[in-house]
Scaffold this active site. Structure first.
Site, PDB file in Angstrom:
ATOM      1  CG  HIS A 166      -1.893  -1.110   1.285  1.00  0.00           C
ATOM      2  ND1 HIS A 166      -2.816  -1.353   0.295  1.00  0.00           N
ATOM      3  CD2 HIS A 166      -2.072  -2.090   2.217  1.00  0.00           C
ATOM      4  CE1 HIS A 166      -3.529  -2.433   0.616  1.00  0.00           C
ATOM      5  NE2 HIS A 166      -3.095  -2.897   1.771  1.00  0.00           N
ATOM      6  CG  HIS A 203      -6.279  -5.491   2.345  1.00  0.00           C
ATOM      7  ND1 HIS A 203      -5.713  -6.399   3.233  1.00  0.00           N
ATOM      8  CD2 HIS A 203      -7.378  -4.988   2.950  1.00  0.00           C
ATOM      9  CE1 HIS A 203      -6.457  -6.425   4.343  1.00  0.00           C
ATOM     10  NE2 HIS A 203      -7.469  -5.596   4.198  1.00  0.00           N
ATOM     11  CG  ASP A 290      -4.530 -10.074   4.136  1.00  0.00           C
ATOM     12  OD1 ASP A 290      -4.375 -10.656   3.036  1.00  0.00           O
ATOM     13  OD2 ASP A 290      -4.195  -8.884   4.319  1.00  0.00           O
TER      14      ASP A 290
END
Ligand code: ZN
Length: 350
Positions: A166, A203, A290
């Site tokens: 990110h 993500h 995750d």
């Protein structure tokens, strides 16, 4: 396969993480790295201390003024009147919603509050006294693993923590400060003309996407949870395909909430096919655990065996590969998924 990790990476120990309107204990904590060194160690992978390659591999990806902010922010911020224990932003600039969101230049403000809001994108990146040292060591871990592969090793594992996907050219967000996968990919470019990044963290790797969005030499291929109601919210949609010379070299495969092993492994299969079609000569895997249903952040129904299945698909590419650790916040799920993935990858990699 060598595993790279530095104990300096444990020096990032924030106590605050803002989520759903509360400041809570961060999910991204040093226990994750300990779990990984323990479980991968049981496979016979001993951690090698990365060499210090200096700022060059970091500055090949990140803006110099951003790096300088990270280096100096804690001392400057905690000198504020009545300062809290950690650097946290409380103002943010307006950022045009362009898909790339590349380097934005330096902020006009020189004050620490303005710069903190400019360079730190959200409340998951509280900076402690040791954060810069930890992020620097995490980046050196990625660079060392990539240099190992550029030097002829078939594969390496960069146990990066804090994670990286990110992090933008000039912005920290989503627990990430330096983009370790991007640093690894850029190092691999010194030997290989075409490098692919395959990201299966749950993500979307918005930082990685932005860094390479206009480039045709690095394919970024990601599967992740549909961002329309999930972090990172603003990027990760299927229509983001790259821009300018990079048009067609970015692939997003979002997964609906509740997606199971079949959907997850099929999506990774789509990414693997894209990497092969691109003609990649080397691969960076952004490996997050995750998506696992036991993860406190997961919205998917992925189970442990899926990580074995995707490892076989990725290994089947037969490419020189750097595995870069990203997310994964259930220690139990990490302790199952990471070693299974690694074991199956090594067994199937030729
Ligand atoms: Zn993640």
């Amino acid at each position: 396969m060598k595993l790279f990790f530095s104990p300096d990476q444990l020096r990032h120990r924030p106590t605050q993480y803002g989520v759903h309107g509360r400041l809570v204990r961060p999910l991204e904590n040093p226990d994750r790295a300990q779990t990984l060194t323990d479980t991968l160690g049981r496979l016979g992978l001993a951690a090698h201390e990365p060499a210090d390659h200096g700022l060059a591999p970091i500055l090949a990806v990140h803006a110099d003024h951003y790096v300088e902010f990270l280096r100096t922010a804690f001392a400057e911020f905690t000198a504020l009147p009545n300062a809290g224990p950690e650097v946290l932003p409380n103002v943010h600039p307006y950022a045009a919603g362009v898909a790339g969101l590349g380097a934005r230049g330096r902020p006009r403000t020189t004050g620490i509050l303005g710069r903190t809001g400019w360079y730190i994108g959200d409340l998951s990146c509280a900076m402690t006294e040791g954060t810069y040292a930890a992020a620097y060591a995490s980046a050196q871990t990625a660079a060392s693993a990539a240099l190992d592969v550029a030097g002829g090793a078939r594969a390496s594992f960069a146990l990066c923590r804090p994670p990286g996907h990110h992090a933008y050219v000039d912005r920290a967000s989503g627990f990430c400060f330096f983009n370790n996968a991007a640093i690894a990919a850029q190092v691999l470019r010194s030997r290989f003309a075409r490098v692919a990044i395959l990201d299966f963290d749950t993500h979307h790797g918005d930082g990685t996407q932005a860094i390479f969005y206009a480039r045709p030499d690095v394919l970024v291929a990601s599967t992740h949870t549909d961002p329309s109601a999930y972090y990172p919210h603003y990027f990760g949609y299927a229509e983001e395909r790259g821009e300018a010379e990079g048009d067609g070299f970015n692939l997003n495969v979002p997964l609906a909430f509740g997606s199971d092993d079949t959907a997850f492994t099929s999506a990774v299969g789509t990414l693997v096919d894209a990497v092969a079609a691109f003609g990649a000569e080397a691969l960076v895997v952004s490996a997050g655990w995750d998506a696992h249903h036991a993860d406190p952040l997961s919205k998917l129904a992925v189970t442990t065996p899926a990580y074995g299945a995707i490892a076989e698909r990725i290994a089947g590419l037969g490419l020189p590969t750097v595995i870069v650790q990203e997310g994964g916040y259930s220690l139990e799920a990490v302790a199952e998924a990471a070693p299974l993935f690694t074991q199956r990858f090594v067994a199937g990699h030729r």
